[in-house]
Design an enzyme around this catalytic site. Sequence first.
Site, PDB file in Angstrom:
ATOM      1  N   GLU A 161      -9.661  -9.191  -8.756  1.00  0.00           N
ATOM      2  CA  GLU A 161     -10.419  -9.018  -7.656  1.00  0.00           C
ATOM      3  C   GLU A 161      -9.490  -8.243  -6.403  1.00  0.00           C
ATOM      4  O   GLU A 161      -9.845  -7.611  -5.772  1.00  0.00           O
ATOM      5  CB  GLU A 161     -11.109 -10.192  -6.903  1.00  0.00           C
TER       6      GLU A 161
ATOM      7  N   HIS B 259      -9.198  -4.893  -6.751  1.00  0.00           N
ATOM      8  CA  HIS B 259     -10.283  -3.988  -6.350  1.00  0.00           C
ATOM      9  C   HIS B 259     -10.148  -3.725  -4.856  1.00  0.00           C
ATOM     10  O   HIS B 259     -11.099  -2.779  -4.560  1.00  0.00           O
ATOM     11  CB  HIS B 259     -11.652  -5.037  -6.585  1.00  0.00           C
TER      12      HIS B 259
ATOM     13  N   GLU C  73     -14.153  -0.762 -12.338  1.00  0.00           N
ATOM     14  CA  GLU C  73     -14.102  -1.925 -13.129  1.00  0.00           C
ATOM     15  C   GLU C  73     -12.958  -1.769 -14.267  1.00  0.00           C
ATOM     16  O   GLU C  73     -12.238  -2.372 -14.634  1.00  0.00           O
ATOM     17  CB  GLU C  73     -15.214  -2.148 -13.978  1.00  0.00           C
TER      18      GLU C  73
HETATM   19 ZN   LIG Z   1     -14.594  -6.228 -11.194  1.00  0.00          ZN
END
Ligand SMILES: [Zn+2]
Length: 1078
Positions: A469, A472, A491
Amino acid sequence: MPLSTSRQQFLAYETNADPDIRYGRKGGIFISTCICISFIIAAVVISVLVGLIVYYISYFKLSQTSYDFWGDEVEELFSQQDEPSPDLRLPLHISPSFYRLKIKADLDKSYFTGDVYITVKALKNVKEIILHAQDLKVNNVTLTEQIYEKVETLHSRKRRDTGNETTAETIPTTTTNETLTVNETTTQTEILSNATDAQEQNTTESTEPTTLNPLDTQVTHSNLRNIRINSIQKSTGDRLIITTDSPLSLNTDYTLQLSFEGNISNYLTGFYKSSYTDVNNVVRNMGVTQFEPTSARAAFPCFDEPAFKAKFEISIAHPQNISVLSNMKVATQEPVDEDPTWQWTHFERSVNMSTYLVAYVLTDFKYTETSYLSKDNITKPIRIWARPALISNTNYAANITPKLLMFYEDFFGIPYALDKIDLIAIPDFSSGAMENWGLITFKETTLLVDEKEGLPYDKRNVAIDVAHELAHQWFGNLVTMRWWTDLWLNEGFATYIEYVGVNHIEPNWRIFESFSQEKMSLLHTDALKNTSPVSRKVVDAGEIAQKFDEISYSKGANLIRMLNHTISETLFRKGLLIYLNDWKFQNAEENDLWAAMSKSVESDPELKTLSMVKFMNSWTRQAGYPVVNVIRDYDTGRVTFQQKLFTSTNDPHKATAKQIWRIPISYVISNTTDTANTKPKVWLNDKQLSTELDIRRDQALYVNVDAVGYYRVNYDQRNWELLDEAIRTGDFKNPMTKAQLIDDAFNLAKVGQLKYSYALRLSSCVMQGDDSKIVWELLLNNMSFLKHNLRATSGYRYFQDYMRKLLGKQLEKLNYGLDKPKDDNEAFLIDNLIMWDCLVESPRCLKWVRDQFEQLAALDDLNKNPIPSYLRPIVYNIAITHGGRREFEFFWNMYLNSTDPNVQNLIINNLAATREESFIMMLLEKSLGDIPKQYALSLWNVEPPVGTKLAQNFLIENFDRIYQRFTQIDSFSFAGVLSSTFGFITSTDELEVLKRFAIKHKQQLKPMSQTLQKIVDAAAVRIAWIKRHTNEINQWFQDFMKNSSEVTPTPSSDLTQNVTISVTTPNGTDTNTTSTKT
Ligand SMILES: [Zn+2]
């Protein structure tokens, strides 16, 4: 659309035809011979063109869409349309730049009201604004035009005072004064402050977070012109269509104001309610958001597509005893006039971001605070939030988060964009975690861990999820995919970088071994007939959720890793920096990344001619992956490399079978000083390539070093034998090599490209013990396919015997897990080996589990659990599987009485392993209501054959209830139910049941068509495999056990037989070349 532009670009790259041939040659009408020639040329040109067009069309279709399902009847319903459904995308001519969002949330009444003021611009003179709203009651809509005049504001004064020269000196505001539609003074001020913001965006690129209280912004002399609205219509695809009387003008800011209300959802998406029971047995409610992919529209009307980035200024009214978090820091708080027990919390204005990243959470949680010094020299606070009873389990996350943030800032070369970050553990949460910018939400089990009592797996999961995370925050949040087609950019990158991050903070874990293991598992599913490309068109909103699959995550990550090793870490990071800097606060697609990587390799003499687009798009835009066949001429040293699609089906789609990849090939030769290097030595860009290597006939050639390339490798028979020998003699020491060869051999054997005896013989190389976790993991994964398929055959006992023998030595070395493992990796290994010993029903293991269970059952206080944490999953699972009512009820009660989510999670994941039919039925019933939503799917973890049979009947008989329950939880769960229920089919009868079921409910199952396709394809592979291989394999195990007195098996007679590799000769015909052992 940018999407189709890039696709055309790729198609153009794919053609080798000279444009002159295609478009030239128009003359030659007057002379007869010329006419003749022209006709011939024209005919050739036309046929070439037709061929190209047909190729393009079929290529385009096959690379972008799912293939046929399982026959014509279903195909019509499940195959994708080529054209996107008309309500899939919002028109691009209205563009939002700023949202002022005010929400009043009443958790007790599960209800919220809100106002949103969206600053929009028209890029065409249209009379229509279309945005998203889902399940919201929209009460009032106004549209006002804003015309600016230069006026001094606090914003500009403050910036100028601090010497920021880039900001405009003055901010223009509204002047013309016609019908004022907004009556309340406060609202008006806020609209004006929006206008300021929107204008500011146009005049400055400054992205520095402002510390200014946004409410202090003062704009004077401003008025608004009302635009008459003709109609407000709800339409398909969650669209809200607003039509105006007159066309909107270009380059003008409009403020679209909507008042709305809605229910705080009972499911796990949108703005939803979660709750927990505190130590005094009081139920505490909280409000949480989960917007990705398309649920922001369920919380407030918005342009809910990733490319419509805007700044957000959020205010939330709530009871004073509750704290509210959002993406940004709190700017200020003030009482709510009508109710002194309530207050407004105003958050700072955000950076430019997509709607799916907006978040707010209302809780009475506590937090652990830490901080780090950012690259831009700002100390940024980090807070880890949890319900008060679990606050001590936040320490690990608090420990690793600053380390990861600092590492990523270095790795990406760009500071984290916001001033703070909150990580919060939510009691009811659907996925593992969600990367909302500045406010990351987690399932409790993926953020919290008891460092003393927790399982090693729990801790690793926390590290992985936190690392994912946080990655990201750059990949996804700072630079976002333009549309869900390129979800893999988000992703795949976050998945790859999570391993880089964890490897940095926990180097002892050797986490890249797990990465490789995941890759090998993925290669199984990616070999199915109807697998799909990483980058694939989304033509229907229902398909967006299906993109969140292993192809986007894991295959995306693997392709990025392959790129990294191909061009070198240094150039890869340089390319990343170019990409992030070029696209920060904007949206990009994959070719933008390849362009940045191309720029980065320009300076490298070897790589500057590499076409990044051709190379990478051959991997991201084609389905599946290749096998590289390596055929050696032992007399000359000449080696031929050939590629073809690796597939587990006998009848691959024609176009996929013809695919060609650009394959970087690395290799090592045994018995040399050559060090293993993952950098390619050869490129296989066509079907076949021959090259002379400096290799002796007794040296083994090992291709695809460290399994970094996303392909499998097959060798001629003699080289397989040389490799087998090199592994046993320790010539190739790297455990990854051994693991990879075992995995390739088993999978080649599975599809008939290698004799099973080779794979099985390779498996015996661990019989004298092997300390490597990755070797065992890959070996046992492959054995689990065998175990499942042989389970109902007469020779299964030989398989069991072989496995016990295989495990025996290493288990003995590890003292059957009775000694404390020296590190987490050893704990994982012990866990795996003992589990397998129990799975093949070794009496020793079953007795040990029984003893452990009895000890546990005799305890007065379960907090004094004597079973070492890493062994608990085995004991719980095997005791439930082999036990009866007593064991099941013991664990069921333990689940009910526990308040620790990790303990609950462990039990709930294993309960469905029971073989007691009435308990399975009880669990399935409970999944429909009487269990927290996030655990509902775990109750479907049924085991074949008893559990799956019951689950299939239950699903068929109660389809509507089950469908409703799981599709309402979120858009992923029902696909999980299908996988658990039908994912183990081994007979045509069961397959028929599935087909009938799918046809009956085709309309509802459309959004899960890809999952269904995979289930059917995998079932077909299993059914064919059982017919073809069972006898041969059972015989091998039986023979082996007969000769088991031998310590190391000598090559069985099979090994001297010929192995057949299909060789494609340069003229394209398939011949079978055999090589015999000499
Ligand atoms: Zn993700």
